[in-house]
Motif scaffolding. Structure first.
Motif, mmCIF file in Angstrom:
data_model
loop_
_atom_site.group_PDB
_atom_site.id
_atom_site.type_symbol
_atom_site.label_atom_id
_atom_site.label_comp_id
_atom_site.label_asym_id
_atom_site.label_seq_id
_atom_site.Cartn_x
_atom_site.Cartn_y
_atom_site.Cartn_z
ATOM 1 N N LEU A 1 -1.091 22.464 -50.788
ATOM 2 C CA LEU A 1 -0.092 21.558 -51.621
ATOM 3 C C LEU A 1 0.495 20.635 -50.326
ATOM 4 C CD1 LEU A 1 1.699 24.450 -52.928
ATOM 5 C CD2 LEU A 1 0.145 23.276 -54.188
ATOM 6 N N ARG A 2 0.573 19.385 -50.886
ATOM 7 C CA ARG A 2 1.290 18.394 -50.153
ATOM 8 C C ARG A 2 2.705 18.370 -50.439
ATOM 9 N NH1 ARG A 2 -2.113 14.649 -51.647
ATOM 10 N NH2 ARG A 2 -3.588 15.288 -49.995
ATOM 11 N N ALA A 3 3.611 18.389 -49.383
ATOM 12 C CA ALA A 3 5.231 18.149 -49.551
ATOM 13 C C ALA A 3 5.544 16.823 -49.566
ATOM 14 C CB ALA A 3 5.900 19.340 -48.837
ATOM 15 N N TYR A 4 6.366 16.313 -50.255
ATOM 16 C CA TYR A 4 6.706 14.980 -50.107
ATOM 17 C C TYR A 4 8.388 15.260 -49.829
ATOM 18 C CZ TYR A 4 2.538 12.990 -51.766
ATOM 19 O OH TYR A 4 1.030 12.795 -51.652
ATOM 20 N N ALA A 5 8.903 14.121 -49.012
ATOM 21 C CA ALA A 5 10.330 14.154 -48.783
ATOM 22 C C ALA A 5 11.084 13.204 -49.742
ATOM 23 C CB ALA A 5 10.405 13.185 -47.209
ATOM 24 N N LYS A 6 12.299 13.792 -50.013
ATOM 25 C CA LYS A 6 13.188 13.081 -50.967
ATOM 26 C C LYS A 6 13.427 11.515 -50.251
ATOM 27 C CE LYS A 6 15.441 16.743 -53.426
ATOM 28 N NZ LYS A 6 16.639 17.487 -53.683
ATOM 29 N N ALA A 7 13.755 11.652 -49.221
ATOM 30 C CA ALA A 7 14.335 10.193 -48.607
ATOM 31 C C ALA A 7 13.448 9.064 -48.825
ATOM 32 C CB ALA A 7 14.762 10.590 -46.973
ATOM 33 N N ASP A 8 12.173 9.141 -48.606
ATOM 34 C CA ASP A 8 11.311 8.001 -48.424
ATOM 35 C C ASP A 8 9.890 8.156 -48.960
ATOM 36 O OD1 ASP A 8 10.193 9.787 -46.774
ATOM 37 O OD2 ASP A 8 10.281 8.239 -45.032
ATOM 38 N N GLN A 9 9.814 9.583 -49.810
ATOM 39 C CA GLN A 9 8.567 9.843 -50.297
ATOM 40 C C GLN A 9 7.429 10.196 -49.413
ATOM 41 O OE1 GLN A 9 7.940 11.053 -53.638
ATOM 42 N NE2 GLN A 9 10.275 10.937 -53.214
ATOM 43 N N SER A 10 7.556 10.138 -48.071
ATOM 44 C CA SER A 10 6.628 10.316 -47.058
ATOM 45 C C SER A 10 6.078 11.784 -47.104
ATOM 46 C CB SER A 10 7.149 9.996 -45.826
ATOM 47 O OG SER A 10 8.268 10.742 -45.214
ATOM 48 N N VAL A 11 4.985 12.169 -46.405
ATOM 49 C CA VAL A 11 4.473 13.370 -46.586
ATOM 50 C C VAL A 11 5.120 14.197 -45.440
ATOM 51 C CG1 VAL A 11 2.123 14.742 -46.215
ATOM 52 C CG2 VAL A 11 2.231 12.732 -47.803
ATOM 53 N N LEU A 12 5.508 15.261 -45.831
ATOM 54 C CA LEU A 12 6.408 16.233 -44.787
ATOM 55 C C LEU A 12 5.151 17.257 -44.039
ATOM 56 C CD1 LEU A 12 9.497 17.258 -46.757
ATOM 57 C CD2 LEU A 12 9.472 15.758 -44.825
ATOM 58 N N GLY A 13 4.375 17.571 -44.980
ATOM 59 C CA GLY A 13 3.133 18.260 -44.254
ATOM 60 C C GLY A 13 2.552 19.051 -45.595
ATOM 61 N N MET A 14 1.605 19.958 -45.013
ATOM 62 C CA MET A 14 0.768 20.544 -46.077
ATOM 63 C C MET A 14 1.022 22.195 -46.116
ATOM 64 S SD MET A 14 -1.382 18.462 -47.495
ATOM 65 C CE MET A 14 -2.994 19.342 -47.963
ATOM 66 N N ILE A 15 1.050 22.650 -47.180
ATOM 67 C CA ILE A 15 1.414 24.282 -47.267
ATOM 68 C C ILE A 15 0.158 24.727 -47.953
ATOM 69 C CG2 ILE A 15 2.803 26.070 -48.128
ATOM 70 C CD1 ILE A 15 4.854 23.908 -48.408
ATOM 71 N N HIS A 16 -0.640 25.614 -47.157
ATOM 72 C CA HIS A 16 -1.817 26.286 -47.742
ATOM 73 C C HIS A 16 -1.249 27.619 -48.397
ATOM 74 C CE1 HIS A 16 -5.023 23.832 -45.505
ATOM 75 N NE2 HIS A 16 -4.004 23.212 -45.925
ATOM 76 N N VAL A 17 -1.596 27.897 -49.619
ATOM 77 C CA VAL A 17 -1.186 29.233 -49.971
ATOM 78 C C VAL A 17 -2.503 29.989 -50.297
ATOM 79 C CG1 VAL A 17 -0.064 30.294 -52.178
ATOM 80 C CG2 VAL A 17 0.701 28.147 -51.457
ATOM 81 N N VAL A 18 -2.661 31.093 -49.554
ATOM 82 C CA VAL A 18 -3.717 31.807 -49.183
ATOM 83 C C VAL A 18 -3.896 33.234 -49.887
ATOM 84 C CG1 VAL A 18 -5.557 32.386 -47.339
ATOM 85 C CG2 VAL A 18 -4.027 30.318 -47.107
ATOM 86 N N PHE A 19 -4.806 33.316 -50.887
ATOM 87 C CA PHE A 19 -4.924 34.514 -51.570
ATOM 88 C C PHE A 19 -6.210 35.189 -51.306
ATOM 89 C CE2 PHE A 19 -2.361 31.968 -54.612
ATOM 90 C CZ PHE A 19 -1.353 32.541 -54.967
ATOM 91 N N ASP A 20 -6.186 36.547 -51.177
ATOM 92 C CA ASP A 20 -7.064 37.373 -50.647
ATOM 93 C C ASP A 20 -7.245 38.449 -51.879
ATOM 94 O OD1 ASP A 20 -7.960 36.544 -48.167
ATOM 95 O OD2 ASP A 20 -6.562 37.851 -47.153
ATOM 96 N N GLN A 21 -8.442 38.900 -52.200
ATOM 97 C CA GLN A 21 -8.664 40.038 -53.107
ATOM 98 C C GLN A 21 -8.414 39.326 -54.490
ATOM 99 O OE1 GLN A 21 -6.630 43.728 -52.491
ATOM 100 N NE2 GLN A 21 -6.853 43.204 -50.242
ATOM 101 N N VAL A 22 -9.065 38.362 -54.670
ATOM 102 C CA VAL A 22 -8.722 37.421 -55.998
ATOM 103 C C VAL A 22 -9.848 37.852 -57.199
ATOM 104 C CG1 VAL A 22 -8.860 35.362 -57.140
ATOM 105 C CG2 VAL A 22 -8.016 35.454 -54.798
ATOM 106 N N GLU A 23 -9.000 38.101 -58.434
ATOM 107 C CA GLU A 23 -9.663 38.457 -59.614
ATOM 108 C C GLU A 23 -10.113 37.476 -60.227
ATOM 109 O OE1 GLU A 23 -11.249 41.156 -62.320
ATOM 110 O OE2 GLU A 23 -10.455 41.739 -60.511
ATOM 111 N N GLY A 24 -9.273 36.296 -60.374
ATOM 112 C CA GLY A 24 -9.585 35.104 -61.053
ATOM 113 C C GLY A 24 -8.686 34.055 -60.727
#
Length: 143
Positions: free
Chosen positions: A36-59
């Motif tokens: 996921l890419r997170a954007y700043a309210k102030a100027d819509q610049s990219v604050l950073g990337m958040i990786h949401v990581v799942f193990d043991q996925v059924e679907g």
């Protein structure tokens, strides 16, 4: 829907983020990673990337937010959360009740909500989070 955890907690102040969007979805038979890419309210610049990581996925499934009419959710701006644990009434219950899947005990559903798309995940383990600050190469923090 539970406000289970805000993936932004401990990374950036929620009030500084205007929105998040899906940058990529990767599944390699063992792990599902939603970047996921997170954007700043102030100027819509990219604050950073958040990786949401799942193990043991059924679907999992990715749908346009407008196509998920049956499942209400709050936007990031409403409560600061973009990952929600769905205790009942979501995709997992829908598929189980229709006889399409029979997950083992301990399966849980999570919903990642962004401006445009949503990712529903059925998994047996809670997700982990990794943060990469914009402009900082390989500065990972696992939570």
């Amino acid at each position: 829907m539970d406000r289970w955890r805000s993936g932004l907690d401990g990374f950036v102040k929620t009030e500084d983020v205007s929105h998040v969007e899906i940058a990529s979805v990767n599944f390699d038979q063992w792990t599902l990673t939603v970047a996921l890419r997170a954007y700043a309210k102030a100027d819509q610049s990219v604050l950073g990337m958040i990786h949401v990581v799942f193990d043991q996925v059924e679907g999992f499934r990715l749908l346009d937010k407008g196509a998920m009419l049956r499942f209400p959710w709050k936007r990031l701006s409403d409560d600061g959360a973009f990952v929600h644990r769905i205790p009942e009434g979501g995709w997992l219950d829908l598929e189980r009740d229709a006889g399409n899947i029979l997950p083992a005990a301990g399966a849980a559903e999570y919903l990642i909500v962004t401006q445009n798309e949503c990712v529903s995940v059925i998994a047996y383990a809670e997700p982990a989070y990794e943060w990469v600050k914009s402009g900082a190469a390989n500065t990972w923090t696992a939570v």
